[in-house]
Scaffold this motif. Structure first.
Motif, PDB file in Angstrom:
ATOM      1  N   LYS A 199       6.857   4.697  -1.793  1.00 52.52           N
ATOM      2  CA  LYS A 199       7.127   3.566  -2.665  1.00 52.52           C
ATOM      3  C   LYS A 199       8.276   2.726  -2.125  1.00 52.52           C
ATOM      4  O   LYS A 199       9.284   3.248  -1.682  1.00 52.52           O
ATOM      5  CB  LYS A 199       7.467   4.077  -4.075  1.00 52.52           C
ATOM      6  CG  LYS A 199       7.376   3.013  -5.154  1.00 52.52           C
ATOM      7  CD  LYS A 199       7.516   3.646  -6.526  1.00 52.52           C
ATOM      8  CE  LYS A 199       7.346   2.601  -7.629  1.00 52.52           C
ATOM      9  NZ  LYS A 199       7.490   3.203  -8.976  1.00 52.52           N
ATOM     10  N   ASP A 226       2.686   8.853  -1.102  1.00 50.55           N
ATOM     11  CA  ASP A 226       3.006   7.431  -1.187  1.00 50.55           C
ATOM     12  C   ASP A 226       4.480   7.201  -0.871  1.00 50.55           C
ATOM     13  O   ASP A 226       5.350   7.957  -1.315  1.00 50.55           O
ATOM     14  CB  ASP A 226       2.709   6.898  -2.591  1.00 50.55           C
ATOM     15  CG  ASP A 226       1.215   6.736  -2.850  1.00 50.55           C
ATOM     16  OD1 ASP A 226       0.434   6.845  -1.890  1.00 50.55           O
ATOM     17  OD2 ASP A 226       0.844   6.509  -4.013  1.00 50.55           O
ATOM     18  N   ARG A 279      -4.899   4.719   8.351  1.00 51.98           N
ATOM     19  CA  ARG A 279      -3.810   5.167   7.491  1.00 51.98           C
ATOM     20  C   ARG A 279      -3.299   6.522   7.965  1.00 51.98           C
ATOM     21  O   ARG A 279      -4.085   7.423   8.295  1.00 51.98           O
ATOM     22  CB  ARG A 279      -4.296   5.256   6.044  1.00 51.98           C
ATOM     23  CG  ARG A 279      -3.187   5.483   5.019  1.00 51.98           C
ATOM     24  CD  ARG A 279      -3.784   5.618   3.630  1.00 51.98           C
ATOM     25  NE  ARG A 279      -2.769   5.724   2.593  1.00 51.98           N
ATOM     26  CZ  ARG A 279      -2.483   4.768   1.712  1.00 51.98           C
ATOM     27  NH1 ARG A 279      -3.147   3.620   1.749  1.00 51.98           N
ATOM     28  NH2 ARG A 279      -1.545   4.943   0.803  1.00 51.98           N
ATOM     29  N   GLU A 297      -2.004   9.631   6.717  1.00 49.48           N
ATOM     30  CA  GLU A 297      -2.074  10.240   5.387  1.00 49.48           C
ATOM     31  C   GLU A 297      -0.804  11.004   5.044  1.00 49.48           C
ATOM     32  O   GLU A 297      -0.227  11.695   5.883  1.00 49.48           O
ATOM     33  CB  GLU A 297      -3.286  11.178   5.295  1.00 49.48           C
ATOM     34  CG  GLU A 297      -4.629  10.494   5.476  1.00 49.48           C
ATOM     35  CD  GLU A 297      -4.938   9.509   4.357  1.00 49.48           C
ATOM     36  OE1 GLU A 297      -4.360   9.647   3.256  1.00 49.48           O
ATOM     37  OE2 GLU A 297      -5.758   8.600   4.583  1.00 49.48           O
ATOM     38  N   ASN A 325       0.803  -1.220   0.000  1.00 51.94           N
ATOM     39  CA  ASN A 325       0.000   0.000   0.000  1.00 51.94           C
ATOM     40  C   ASN A 325       0.837   1.271   0.000  1.00 51.94           C
ATOM     41  O   ASN A 325       0.285   2.371  -0.030  1.00 51.94           O
ATOM     42  CB  ASN A 325      -0.936   0.001   1.199  1.00 51.94           C
ATOM     43  CG  ASN A 325      -1.982  -1.094   1.134  1.00 51.94           C
ATOM     44  OD1 ASN A 325      -2.098  -1.797   0.126  1.00 51.94           O
ATOM     45  ND2 ASN A 325      -2.747  -1.268   2.196  1.00 51.94           N
ATOM     46  N   GLN A 326       2.174   1.137   0.077  1.00 47.72           N
ATOM     47  CA  GLN A 326       3.085   2.284   0.053  1.00 47.72           C
ATOM     48  C   GLN A 326       2.709   3.297   1.132  1.00 47.72           C
ATOM     49  O   GLN A 326       2.673   4.496   0.900  1.00 47.72           O
ATOM     50  CB  GLN A 326       3.075   2.942  -1.335  1.00 47.72           C
ATOM     51  CG  GLN A 326       3.418   1.981  -2.460  1.00 47.72           C
ATOM     52  CD  GLN A 326       3.379   2.631  -3.832  1.00 47.72           C
ATOM     53  OE1 GLN A 326       3.635   3.827  -3.962  1.00 47.72           O
ATOM     54  NE2 GLN A 326       3.068   1.861  -4.855  1.00 47.72           N
ATOM     55  N   ALA A 327       2.425   2.771   2.327  1.00 43.02           N
ATOM     56  CA  ALA A 327       1.823   3.607   3.359  1.00 43.02           C
ATOM     57  C   ALA A 327       2.302   3.214   4.748  1.00 43.02           C
ATOM     58  O   ALA A 327       2.878   2.143   4.966  1.00 43.02           O
ATOM     59  CB  ALA A 327       0.300   3.481   3.298  1.00 43.02           C
TER      60      ALA A 327
END
Length: 317
Positions: free
Chosen positions: A236, A234, A229, A231, A214-216
């Protein structure tokens, strides 16, 4: 009662499957030979044929793991040297790790073995082994009451109780927390889910977990498993993370960088304050901090045989 949502699940992965997954996730167009970088900002793990995890020990001591054998190197960032310290029993792996310096213990995630290992950092002796769950046990963080481990193949966290005096919980004391919300959704094929983990600095009941697919980053309630999440842009290839106060250092392996993030007070969002790079980065995966210096280990996934290194970079601008 705490952890009413805790339960056990089963999901099987093998070491062979892990290697196949790396082949899909990581670059394969590599040079036939690789020369080690040079300079005072690089410490070679002499003899290591794989690497992944790193942990800060006492003062300027660090520990780094040989991924596929489970051996542990011990080094010193001031001296710029490291050598093999623990010859792990056959069949082990070493992924993420954290050191309990007060009690001379090193906690190591066991990868596709589905286990957690504990070593004595004074003697190098193996102290205890825990069966957590099939999958890929990726990383670990320490809290005042124990150790938490991630599983990259399942949306679960595993807790081993540890007293302040270093007394380890028994095998049947291990607890499994099923994570809900967005972070608990099924993974896509050939993807890693949970990766790095850290305790939120101001709230021991909240864990911050990196999610590679989810790159999170997610804040996870350690009592209920509820996730939210954090916020921001992203992240990566996010891998290992390190938290100090409202600062998070997030290692982004294939991007060959470490992003320094600033968390807001309620952990609902973050901003990217800086991106740390080095000409010596070669797929860094995890990071340890020594004051104003970060020590990142190069995993060099899917590369031809070459020296594996710990790379030293500034923690701040």
């Amino acid at each position: 009662m705490r952890r009413t949502a805790l339960r056990r699940t089963v999901q099987r992965r093998t070491a062979a499957g892990f290697i196949a997954l790396l082949a899909l996730l990581l670059p394969t167009a590599m040079p036939a030979t690789a020369s080690p970088p040079s300079g005072d900002d690089v410490i070679v793990l002499q003899g290591a044929k794989s690497a992944e995890g790193i942990a800060a020990g006492k003062e300027t001591t660090f520990y780094a793991g040989e991924l596929m054998t489970g051996d542990i190197f011990r080094g010193d960032i001031r001296e710029g040297k490291a050598k093999r310290f623990i010859d792990a029993p056959e069949g082990r792996m070493a992924v993420g790790m954290k050191a309990d310096v007060r009690n001379d213990l090193l906690f190591v995630a066991g990868g596709s073995k589905g286990k957690a290992y504990v070593y004595n950092t004074e003697t190098g002796d193996a102290v205890k082994e825990y069966d957590l769950s099939p999958g890929f046990i990726n990383d670990v963080t320490l809290t005042p009451d124990g150790a938490w481990f991630t599983n990259s193949a399942a949306p679960e966290l595993y807790f081993i109780p540890v007293s302040r005096e270093g007394k380890l919980g028994k095998a049947d004391d291990v607890e499994t927390l099923k994570v809900g919300g967005e972070a608990g959704e099924p993974l896509q094929p050939n993807q890693f889910g949970f990766n790095g983990i850290a305790a939120a600095a101001e709230d021991d009941d909240v864990l911050i977990v990196a999610h590679t697919q989810n790159q999170a980053l997610y804040a996870v309630d350690r009592d209920t498993g509820k996730s939210s999440r954090i916020e921001g842009p992203d992240l990566k290839f996010v891998d290992g993370i390190l938290v100090k106060g409202d600062t998070v250092w997030a290692v982004q392996n294939r991007a060959n960088q470490i992003s320094r993030l600033e968390l807001c007070d309620d952990l609902s969002s973050f901003e990217v304050e800086d991106v740390i790079t080095s000409k010596h980065f070669d797929i860094p995966t995890t990071v340890a901090r020594f004051g104003d210096t970060l020590a990142a280990v190069n995993a060099q996934f899917m590369r031809p045989a070459s020296p594996h290194e710990v790379v030293l970079v500034p923690a701040w601008d």
